[in-house]
Design an enzyme around this catalytic site. Structure first.
Site, PDB file in Angstrom:
ATOM      1  N   ARG A 150      29.287  25.785  54.028  1.00 30.19           N
ATOM      2  CA  ARG A 150      30.462  26.650  53.872  1.00 30.19           C
ATOM      3  C   ARG A 150      30.041  28.006  53.318  1.00 30.19           C
ATOM      4  NH1 ARG A 150      33.119  25.683  49.951  1.00 30.19           N
ATOM      5  NH2 ARG A 150      32.098  23.800  49.226  1.00 30.19           N
ATOM      6  N   TYR A 188      30.016  25.327  61.490  1.00 27.82           N
ATOM      7  CA  TYR A 188      29.629  24.267  60.547  1.00 27.82           C
ATOM      8  C   TYR A 188      30.755  23.819  59.605  1.00 27.82           C
ATOM      9  CZ  TYR A 188      26.167  21.380  58.196  1.00 27.82           C
ATOM     10  OH  TYR A 188      25.453  20.306  57.732  1.00 27.82           O
ATOM     11  N   LYS A 234      39.097  21.791  54.723  1.00 27.67           N
ATOM     12  CA  LYS A 234      39.319  22.642  53.538  1.00 27.67           C
ATOM     13  C   LYS A 234      40.411  23.680  53.773  1.00 27.67           C
ATOM     14  CE  LYS A 234      35.823  20.537  51.783  1.00 27.67           C
ATOM     15  NZ  LYS A 234      35.797  19.559  50.767  1.00 27.67           N
ATOM     16  N   HIS A 291      40.926  18.194  45.824  1.00 21.74           N
ATOM     17  CA  HIS A 291      39.577  17.883  46.310  1.00 21.74           C
ATOM     18  C   HIS A 291      39.119  16.591  45.624  1.00 21.74           C
ATOM     19  CE1 HIS A 291      35.140  19.394  46.853  1.00 21.74           C
ATOM     20  NE2 HIS A 291      35.523  18.644  47.856  1.00 21.74           N
ATOM     21  N   SER A 321      31.775  19.996  45.370  1.00 24.26           N
ATOM     22  CA  SER A 321      31.038  19.597  46.568  1.00 24.26           C
ATOM     23  C   SER A 321      29.642  19.077  46.208  1.00 24.26           C
ATOM     24  CB  SER A 321      30.902  20.800  47.499  1.00 24.26           C
ATOM     25  OG  SER A 321      32.185  21.290  47.809  1.00 24.26           O
ATOM     26  N   CYS A 342      28.755  16.456  44.593  1.00 26.28           N
ATOM     27  CA  CYS A 342      28.636  15.963  43.212  1.00 26.28           C
ATOM     28  C   CYS A 342      29.030  14.495  43.084  1.00 26.28           C
ATOM     29  CB  CYS A 342      29.446  16.830  42.268  1.00 26.28           C
ATOM     30  SG  CYS A 342      28.721  18.462  42.041  1.00 26.28           S
ATOM     31  N   ASP A 355      37.294  12.747  50.042  1.00 25.65           N
ATOM     32  CA  ASP A 355      37.220  14.205  49.856  1.00 25.65           C
ATOM     33  C   ASP A 355      38.548  14.871  49.501  1.00 25.65           C
ATOM     34  OD1 ASP A 355      35.234  16.368  49.936  1.00 25.65           O
ATOM     35  OD2 ASP A 355      36.408  17.191  51.580  1.00 25.65           O
ATOM     36  N   ARG A 395      24.572  16.384  57.171  1.00 24.95           N
ATOM     37  CA  ARG A 395      25.735  15.501  57.003  1.00 24.95           C
ATOM     38  C   ARG A 395      25.904  14.526  58.155  1.00 24.95           C
ATOM     39  NH1 ARG A 395      29.729  17.041  52.789  1.00 24.95           N
ATOM     40  NH2 ARG A 395      28.718  18.711  51.638  1.00 24.95           N
TER      41      ARG A 395
HETATM   42  P1  GTP Z   1      31.120  16.798  49.375  1.00 24.06           P
HETATM   43  O1  GTP Z   1      31.175  16.013  50.645  1.00 24.06           O
HETATM   44  O2  GTP Z   1      30.308  18.036  49.495  1.00 24.06           O
HETATM   45  O3  GTP Z   1      32.469  17.102  48.819  1.00 24.06           O
HETATM   46  O4  GTP Z   1      30.258  15.924  48.315  1.00 24.06           O
HETATM   47  P2  GTP Z   1      30.545  14.621  47.448  1.00 24.06           P
HETATM   48  O5  GTP Z   1      31.218  14.988  46.173  1.00 24.06           O
HETATM   49  O6  GTP Z   1      31.202  13.580  48.276  1.00 24.06           O
HETATM   50  O7  GTP Z   1      29.065  14.137  47.038  1.00 24.06           O
HETATM   51  P3  GTP Z   1      28.188  12.887  47.545  1.00 24.06           P
HETATM   52  O8  GTP Z   1      28.760  11.573  47.103  1.00 24.06           O
HETATM   53  O9  GTP Z   1      27.916  13.044  48.972  1.00 24.06           O
HETATM   54  O10 GTP Z   1      26.843  13.106  46.716  1.00 24.06           O
HETATM   55  C1  GTP Z   1      26.079  14.276  46.807  1.00 24.06           C
HETATM   56  C2  GTP Z   1      24.669  14.029  46.358  1.00 24.06           C
HETATM   57  O11 GTP Z   1      24.662  13.534  45.008  1.00 24.06           O
HETATM   58  C3  GTP Z   1      23.945  12.999  47.198  1.00 24.06           C
HETATM   59  O12 GTP Z   1      22.631  13.426  47.440  1.00 24.06           O
HETATM   60  C4  GTP Z   1      23.948  11.764  46.338  1.00 24.06           C
HETATM   61  O13 GTP Z   1      22.837  10.945  46.583  1.00 24.06           O
HETATM   62  C5  GTP Z   1      23.942  12.316  44.916  1.00 24.06           C
HETATM   63  N1  GTP Z   1      24.669  11.416  43.969  1.00 24.06           N
HETATM   64  C6  GTP Z   1      25.882  10.855  44.170  1.00 24.06           C
HETATM   65  N2  GTP Z   1      26.225  10.055  43.125  1.00 24.06           N
HETATM   66  C7  GTP Z   1      25.203  10.122  42.239  1.00 24.06           C
HETATM   67  C8  GTP Z   1      24.969   9.519  40.954  1.00 24.06           C
HETATM   68  O14 GTP Z   1      25.782   8.761  40.421  1.00 24.06           O
HETATM   69  N3  GTP Z   1      23.805   9.850  40.327  1.00 24.06           N
HETATM   70  C9  GTP Z   1      22.897  10.691  40.893  1.00 24.06           C
HETATM   71  N4  GTP Z   1      21.784  10.955  40.212  1.00 24.06           N
HETATM   72  N5  GTP Z   1      23.080  11.271  42.109  1.00 24.06           N
HETATM   73  C10 GTP Z   1      24.217  11.003  42.775  1.00 24.06           C
HETATM   74  C1  SPV Z   2      32.515  20.259  50.629  1.00 22.65           C
HETATM   75  O1  SPV Z   2      31.752  21.221  50.647  1.00 22.65           O
HETATM   76  O2  SPV Z   2      33.228  19.972  49.635  1.00 22.65           O
HETATM   77  C2  SPV Z   2      32.568  19.359  51.791  1.00 22.65           C
HETATM   78  C3  SPV Z   2      31.815  19.752  52.992  1.00 22.65           C
HETATM   79  O3  SPV Z   2      33.253  18.356  51.744  1.00 22.65           O
HETATM   80  S1  SPV Z   2      32.664  20.914  53.963  1.00 22.65           S
HETATM   81  O4  SPV Z   2      33.503  20.189  54.907  1.00 22.65           O
HETATM   82  O5  SPV Z   2      31.652  21.710  54.686  1.00 22.65           O
HETATM   83  O6  SPV Z   2      33.482  21.761  53.143  1.00 22.65           O
HETATM   84 MN    MN Z   3      34.160  18.102  49.661  1.00 24.10          MN
END
Ligand code: GTP
Ligand code: SPV
Ligand code: MN
Length: 557
Positions: free
Chosen positions: A72, A212, A221, A241, A263, A265, A290, A381
């Site tokens: 983004r 993307y 979003k 979110h 994002s 996290c 999400d 992704r």
């Molecule tokens: P968006 O799709 O961008 O909104 O992200 P999200 O909040 O869904 O994050 P996601 O669960 O995909 O995790 C993002 C990254 O953080 C990945 O590389 C995970 O492996 C890592 N991660 C997730 N949970 C944990 C955790 O509890 N501990 C650690 N150390 N890393 C984590």
């Molecule tokens: C985020 O960035 O919080 C996502 C990926 O979930 S995107 O759809 O590119 O915004």
């Molecule tokens: Mn997100």
């Protein structure tokens, strides 16, 4: 223009005609949303070298984006409300007339040599009073196939729209018209000329130059958060979110939890969590990863629904240990973007397994372990249907009552694993003060700490102070508000190691939250909030010393 003749919605038909005249595509296709339609588009993309079939995964395809179009672009995303004050200091405000005029020039002839796809989509179940319809015009078949996974898309949405239903008009072009005979690139885009502009008063979204994720899948979003947050402000609800999940204790009592993290996290991972050893008698179910749309119910509780139907999840770090449910979700009928390709025809990314001896990396180059480059982009992704998620909650399409709201962030220092707010007002303040280290999900400096209220900084469609006020106003109407918590799974120790094991072990945090919600454990009262006692935190089965716990839970440095 034959393709739109059958449309019964006159205003929509006229809009499409008018836009087509301006965009000058060579063909027009109204999407039906069938599997055959998607298969044919993907087949066509493979034939042109724009997608690669993954033999090891039925119905799966790999896309390699332009290396300048990988996330983004917050710096090019604007809220063009009629007055700057409505947008506020946290948004990038754009003058609506000026932005519209500029984008109209950019869109002029932008689809030459391409097909204009009409993508009717519904955020939320078709027919639900909570749902909102959008119609996206796009010249990207990748976007069409992604929208089919991420939303309810196709003819049924046009039916729901009827002859005069209202919809958010979404206009998207990759911004790379093709002259006669010009060869297309593998990922058409226009990185020097990117703009994502929202015109709230006109119910209109313009997106130019990027193919993307959140830049291009306009239901997510743009409609699902920025526009929806404005609707929510006007209509008395919240677009957040947030992941949405169910947690059931060994006695069979169930609670629904929504959690906002910025994002990349940890939302997807938490939403699909697999109970660790020692807690197999708990059950976790997934409703969304999400976005949550949250409405006050007549009974004084908050009800949440996931408006999406798929996951656009971060690939790196997703492995059989960390998130087996995500891996099952993308085992078939999924799209992969910017991951690596194995020599035997599968996808690969860091954290999936031991690296093979040779790979083709996300940019199509030879890759061997130790070559010094990651094989996948950090924001690579998978796009996978929620219907394939083994932990999917049976009620995932219904609004569910919330017992807890969690705000989380990525903080290597200062912030404890978990803290409970003293009350709603305090909880909203905790959310409003959320700070997180930036990730690869958007442009900006990775690792840099920034304020990200409610994880909505990039996604709130109006002034942040009004948004926080809206949260407080909603809280005042609730006879039974959910409890609000703050978490941090990313605190680091002296050796730059994570102090908390995370992933499945995060169920311990959820279990404590669950027990607090149901009045089953005491907490230590401090002016900053309520903290767990080491003695009653559910650590059974995990060796975790009091010393490490104290370092993990310390408030401040
Ligand atoms: P968006 O799709 O961008 O909104 O992200 P999200 O909040 O869904 O994050 P996601 O669960 O995909 O995790 C993002 C990254 O953080 C990945 O590389 C995970 O492996 C890592 N991660 C997730 N949970 C944990 C955790 O509890 N501990 C650690 N150390 N890393 C984590
Ligand atoms: C985020 O960035 O919080 C996502 C990926 O979930 S995107 O759809 O590119 O915004
Ligand atoms: Mn997100």
């Amino acid at each position: 223009m034959k393709a739109v003749e059958g449309l019964e919605h006159e205003q929509l038909k006229n809009w499409i005609y008018e836009r087509a005249k301006h965009l000058k595509p060579s063909a027009l296709h109204v999407c039906t949303g069938t599997a055959e339609e998607s298969d044919a588009l993907l087949e066509g993309l493979c034939a042109k070298g724009q997608a690669i079939r993954i033999p090891k995964r039925p119905g799966c395809f790999l896309f390699r984006s332009d290396p300048r179009d990988v996330a983004r672009v917050e710096s090019k995303t604007f809220v063009c409300s009629q007055t700057a004050q409505v947008a506020g200091v946290n948004n990038r405000w754009g003058d609506p007339d000026a932005f519209k005029a500029c984008l109209e020039r950019w869109f002029d002839g932008a689809m030459q040599g391409r097909t204009l796809y009409v993508v009717p989509f519904c955020m939320g179940p078709i027919g639900s009073p909570y749902s909102r319809i959008g119609v996206q015009l796009t010249d990207s078949p990748y976007v069409v196939c992604s929208m089919r996974i991420m939303t309810r898309m196709g003819s049924s949405v046009l039916e729901a729209l009827g002859t005069q239903g209202s919809y958010v008009a979404c206009l998207h072009s990759v911004g790379m018209p093709l002259a006669p005979g010009q060869k297309d690139s593998t990922w058409p885009c226009n990185p020097d000329k990117v703009c994502i502009a929202h015109f709230p008063e006109a119910n209109l979204i313009y997106s130019f130059g990027s193919g993307y994720g959140g830049n291009a899948l306009l239901g997510k979003k743009c409609l699902g958060l920025r526009m929806a947050s404005i609707m929510g402000k006007q209509e008395g609800w919240l677009a957040e979110h947030m992941l949405l999940m169910g947690v059931k204790d060994p006695q069979g009592q169930k609670s629904y939890i929504a959690a906002a993290f910025p994002s990349a996290c940890g939302k997807t991972n938490l939403a699909m969590l697999q109970p660790p050893e020692g807690m197999k008698d708990w059950t976790v179910t997934t409703l969304g990863d999400d976005i949550a749309w949250i409405h006050p119910g007549k009974d004084g509780r908050l009800y949440a629904i996931n408006p999406e139907t798929g996951f656009f999840g971060v690939a790196p770090g997703t492995g059989p240990e960390t998130n087996p449910n995500a891996l099952m979700s993308c085992a078939r009928n999924s799209l992969f973007t910017n991951v690596a390709l194995t020599d035997d025809g599968d996808v690969w990314w860091e954290g999936l397994s031991e690296p093979p001896a040779h790979l083709t990396d996300w940019q199509g180059c030879h890759w061997t372990p130790g070559c010094g480059r990651p094989a996948t982009h950090p924001n690579a992704r998978f796009t996978a249907p929620i219907l394939q998620c083994p932990s999917r909650d049976p009620d995932w399409e219904k609004p569910v009552p919330l017992d807890a709201i969690v705000f989380g962030a990525r903080r290597s220092t200062d912030v404890p694993l978990v803290l409970e707010s003293l009350n709603w007002v305090h909880g909203v303040q905790l959310g409003a003060n959320l700070c997180s280290e930036q990730t690869a999900a958007a442009d900006g400096t990775v690792g840099q700490l920034r304020k990200d209220p409610m994880a909505m900084l990039p996604f709130c469609g109006y002034a942040m102070e009004d948004y926080i006020q809206h949260w407080q106003a909603i809280g005042k109407t609730l006879a039974h508000p959910p409890k609000i918590f703050q978490v941090n799974f990313f605190r680091k120790g002296a050796y730059n190691d994570f102090l908390w094991p995370g992933f499945g072990q995060n169920l311990r945090v959820l279990a404590w939250i669950f027990q607090r919600v149901h009045g089953k454990v005491p907490a230590q009262q401090t002016p900053e909030g309520l903290l767990p006692f080491y003695a009653d935190f559910p650590l059974k089965g995990l060796e975790y010393s009091q010393e490490r716990w104290d370092a993990l839970q310390r408030l401040g440095e």
